[in-house]
Write a protein that holds these residues in place. Sequence first.
Motif, PDB file in Angstrom:
ATOM      1  N   ILE A 211       0.855  -1.203   0.000  1.00  0.00           N
ATOM      2  CA  ILE A 211       0.000   0.000   0.000  1.00  0.00           C
ATOM      3  C   ILE A 211       0.891   1.253   0.000  1.00  0.00           C
ATOM      4  O   ILE A 211       0.603   2.241  -0.675  1.00  0.00           O
ATOM      5  CB  ILE A 211      -0.926   0.001   1.246  1.00  0.00           C
ATOM      6  N   TRP A 212       1.968   1.189   0.761  1.00  0.00           N
ATOM      7  CA  TRP A 212       2.930   2.298   0.739  1.00  0.00           C
ATOM      8  C   TRP A 212       3.427   2.526  -0.695  1.00  0.00           C
ATOM      9  O   TRP A 212       3.484   3.657  -1.178  1.00  0.00           O
ATOM     10  CB  TRP A 212       4.106   1.973   1.666  1.00  0.00           C
ATOM     11  N   ALA A 213       3.785   1.433  -1.360  1.00  0.00           N
ATOM     12  CA  ALA A 213       4.294   1.564  -2.733  1.00  0.00           C
ATOM     13  C   ALA A 213       3.248   2.221  -3.644  1.00  0.00           C
ATOM     14  O   ALA A 213       3.596   3.009  -4.530  1.00  0.00           O
ATOM     15  CB  ALA A 213       4.692   0.195  -3.281  1.00  0.00           C
ATOM     16  N   LEU A 214       1.967   1.927  -3.378  1.00  0.00           N
ATOM     17  CA  LEU A 214       0.922   2.598  -4.178  1.00  0.00           C
ATOM     18  C   LEU A 214       0.953   4.104  -3.928  1.00  0.00           C
ATOM     19  O   LEU A 214       0.696   4.905  -4.834  1.00  0.00           O
ATOM     20  CB  LEU A 214      -0.469   2.060  -3.823  1.00  0.00           C
ATOM     21  N   GLY A 215       1.274   4.493  -2.686  1.00  0.00           N
ATOM     22  CA  GLY A 215       1.411   5.924  -2.368  1.00  0.00           C
ATOM     23  C   GLY A 215       2.545   6.530  -3.191  1.00  0.00           C
ATOM     24  O   GLY A 215       2.415   7.640  -3.729  1.00  0.00           O
ATOM     25  N   CYS A 216       3.666   5.793  -3.291  1.00  0.00           N
ATOM     26  CA  CYS A 216       4.801   6.293  -4.093  1.00  0.00           C
ATOM     27  C   CYS A 216       4.391   6.412  -5.564  1.00  0.00           C
ATOM     28  O   CYS A 216       4.742   7.374  -6.248  1.00  0.00           O
ATOM     29  CB  CYS A 216       5.992   5.349  -3.971  1.00  0.00           C
ATOM     30  N   VAL A 217       3.615   5.411  -6.027  1.00  0.00           N
ATOM     31  CA  VAL A 217       3.163   5.433  -7.424  1.00  0.00           C
ATOM     32  C   VAL A 217       2.258   6.651  -7.654  1.00  0.00           C
ATOM     33  O   VAL A 217       2.426   7.405  -8.621  1.00  0.00           O
ATOM     34  CB  VAL A 217       2.400   4.123  -7.754  1.00  0.00           C
ATOM     35  N   LEU A 218       1.308   6.850  -6.739  1.00  0.00           N
ATOM     36  CA  LEU A 218       0.352   7.954  -6.890  1.00  0.00           C
ATOM     37  C   LEU A 218       1.097   9.293  -6.945  1.00  0.00           C
ATOM     38  O   LEU A 218       0.833  10.141  -7.804  1.00  0.00           O
ATOM     39  CB  LEU A 218      -0.646   7.922  -5.718  1.00  0.00           C
ATOM     40  N   TYR A 219       2.027   9.449  -6.024  1.00  0.00           N
ATOM     41  CA  TYR A 219       2.806  10.697  -5.966  1.00  0.00           C
ATOM     42  C   TYR A 219       3.567  10.885  -7.283  1.00  0.00           C
ATOM     43  O   TYR A 219       3.560  11.964  -7.878  1.00  0.00           O
ATOM     44  CB  TYR A 219       3.781  10.598  -4.795  1.00  0.00           C
ATOM     45  N   THR A 220       4.188   9.818  -7.747  1.00  0.00           N
ATOM     46  CA  THR A 220       5.049   9.913  -8.934  1.00  0.00           C
ATOM     47  C   THR A 220       4.248  10.267 -10.185  1.00  0.00           C
ATOM     48  O   THR A 220       4.665  11.117 -10.968  1.00  0.00           O
ATOM     49  CB  THR A 220       5.789   8.569  -9.152  1.00  0.00           C
ATOM     50  N   VAL A 221       3.100   9.624 -10.357  1.00  0.00           N
ATOM     51  CA  VAL A 221       2.363   9.890 -11.600  1.00  0.00           C
ATOM     52  C   VAL A 221       1.721  11.273 -11.597  1.00  0.00           C
ATOM     53  O   VAL A 221       1.535  11.881 -12.651  1.00  0.00           O
ATOM     54  CB  VAL A 221       1.300   8.796 -11.918  1.00  0.00           C
ATOM     55  N   THR A 223       2.965  14.012  -9.827  1.00  0.00           N
ATOM     56  CA  THR A 223       3.939  15.117  -9.768  1.00  0.00           C
ATOM     57  C   THR A 223       5.053  14.958 -10.800  1.00  0.00           C
ATOM     58  O   THR A 223       5.755  15.918 -11.102  1.00  0.00           O
ATOM     59  CB  THR A 223       4.604  15.189  -8.384  1.00  0.00           C
ATOM     60  N   GLY A 224       5.250  13.738 -11.291  1.00  0.00           N
ATOM     61  CA  GLY A 224       6.337  13.509 -12.245  1.00  0.00           C
ATOM     62  C   GLY A 224       7.638  13.088 -11.581  1.00  0.00           C
ATOM     63  O   GLY A 224       8.608  12.748 -12.258  1.00  0.00           O
ATOM     64  N   SER A 225       7.716  13.118 -10.243  1.00  0.00           N
ATOM     65  CA  SER A 225       8.944  12.679  -9.538  1.00  0.00           C
ATOM     66  C   SER A 225       8.541  11.811  -8.360  1.00  0.00           C
ATOM     67  O   SER A 225       7.461  12.000  -7.790  1.00  0.00           O
ATOM     68  CB  SER A 225       9.729  13.852  -8.970  1.00  0.00           C
ATOM     69  N   PRO A 226       9.428  10.906  -7.961  1.00  0.00           N
ATOM     70  CA  PRO A 226       9.074  10.067  -6.807  1.00  0.00           C
ATOM     71  C   PRO A 226       9.127  10.874  -5.506  1.00  0.00           C
ATOM     72  O   PRO A 226       9.830  11.877  -5.443  1.00  0.00           O
ATOM     73  CB  PRO A 226      10.165   8.983  -6.821  1.00  0.00           C
TER      74      PRO A 226
END
Length: 600
Positions: A211-221, A223-226
């Motif tokens: 679920i944390w990784a999904l947070g990283c994915v959401l942020y990345t897509v 904002t364009g950066s991890p």
Amino acid sequence: MEPATRRRRRSRQLVAAFLRDPGSGRVYRRGKLIGKGAFSRCYKLTDMSTSAVFALKVVPRSGSGAGRLRPRGKVEREIALHSSLRHRNIVAFHGHFADRDHVYMVLEYCGRQSLAHVLKARQTLTEPEVRYYLRGVISGLRYLHQRRIVHRDLKLSNFFLNNNMEVKIGDLGLAARVGPSGHCHRVLCGTPNFLAPEVVSRNGHTCQSDIWALGCVLYTVLTGSPPFPAAPLPEMYQNIRDGHYPEPAHLSPNARHLIARLLAPNPAERPSLDQLLQDDFFTQGFTPERLPPCSCHSPPSFAVPRPLDGLLRKVGRLLLAECRLPRPFIPKEDSGPEAEGLEPDPMEWGNKVPASERRAPDPEGPVCLLTQGALRSDPAGPEDSPQLEVEAAIRNLQLCLDAGPEATQDPPGEQWPVLCAPTWVDYSSKYGFGYQLSDGGSAVLFRDGTHMALRPPGGQVCYLPARGKLKAFTLRDMPNSLGAKLAVLRFFTCYMQRRLREEGAQPAPQPPAAPDLCLLRFFVSPQVLLLLFSDDTVQASFSRTQAHLVVSGAGEDLRLTLRQPGRRSVSCALRALRMRGCSANTRQHLHLALRLLQLR
Ligand SMILES: Nc1ncnc2c1ncn2[C@@H]1O[C@H](COP(=O)(O)OP(=O)(O)OP(=O)(O)O)[C@@H](O)[C@H]1O
């Protein structure tokens, strides 16, 4: 390295042009190289007997030079786990085999590569797209978690896209089953900047780490950066443990709030997958049912052909929030420039006429036609004779009228399941004429002469284009080009269902309409609305009396059905009408309907 050794090693790395799976006997032709991973290469693959296309993941066998860095047993574990899975949002595993040099995995081919490729071309994605992709990912991940499997390497390059832009979780090389404690072995694996705090602290992966990784994915897509960009590892791991990431101030409040929930340092505070879908980010925003392939390289506009775009822009947020339309049609005085286009045409009768004023229509009074509309490709008759159905309707109404003498009352009649449209919305000046059928289905005859119906119980969508044959779709496989019309149909449906509920109308059990039933024509006057359907049914609905009169069938099977407010609907066969005649009241209704038809 000696040239001979290098040559030998290179030849062992080559993958033959034709491969035979000894287990199934299938012969494949290897296609082009799609990409390379740390331990593998991926090729396009064609089954020679069926021409089906797959992706072939090729992993050098341990012991061969190229496989020497790969942990022992990794590929075997990946095969054992992946081959047990079957879900539409997980890359399908079709088989595996091996030869002296390689292990081969035959996988579902994802022709549009991965979300990493999309993001590389796009830099950022829009919120509706993100919701669309994440819904697919969440569905696949729920399947894994229900089987106590954690993926441990959720990232954009492992979210594959097939040709239909459906998202599939792939690369299960690091996936593992959690033990009874809900944890995996305490190993540090995965992509460093997507690792969860508990993983960098070596407490092992849990489902909440995905679920944390999904947070990283959401942020990345978005904002364009991890959220935790590359930095010296100790510094990056400290930021991860603290949940310390650059605040994406430019994102919507809902997106920021969801990112904060997903990137909670304490795993117990992160939402479950189900809670995730209930988050405002998902429930308060538009999610497309499909994405066009062009969204791999440019933002989809979600634009629709004029004149529908205005409506959709204004009510877009409401369209998919089923039946939560606070003010579907705003009266003129409420509509400033923003609300322009939401007022209905003056043809909503509802239950506004008090019972004391429900007098029979005046058969001699003036009749004027306000609006009318017709199906462009009329399936009932030859294309160049659009008046045929009008003539048939006149004939049938006249038959009922001429059937017998004027009686003091209508024949007793019987209950007969007759399809009609108890409610409708005339918005034909801008979009179309929507109607709800008594079997629960709904449809719109659009201004451009096309017709779209939503058929119960499965929700099949039947579309009749201006030219050509009827097409049926499930909601899932609706072509994008029909998205705007579907949105209008749903919008009208919600509105009409709500009206029926408010009026307390009880749906009567009824055989469903034939999929190809269409409204051929409608005529609107202040006194009467006339609907001509493709099965020869004629419906006349009267504003003053709120009565509906339906003439259905043909020839000797003709029937006249009367539905009046507060009364049981009754149906008489032509034979009964001939014997008993019908009341003056019914005759007046029939006269008025005829006069309107004769006006055309
Ligand atoms: N099922 C598939 N359909 C289409 N392309 C695929 C498929 N699986 C992998 N690929 C492509 O093949 C390439 C290699 O994928 P692979 O999963 O072998 O490695 P990776 O995930 O990129 O790297 P690593 O193994 O280091 O995580 C990637 O570019 C990926 O886009």
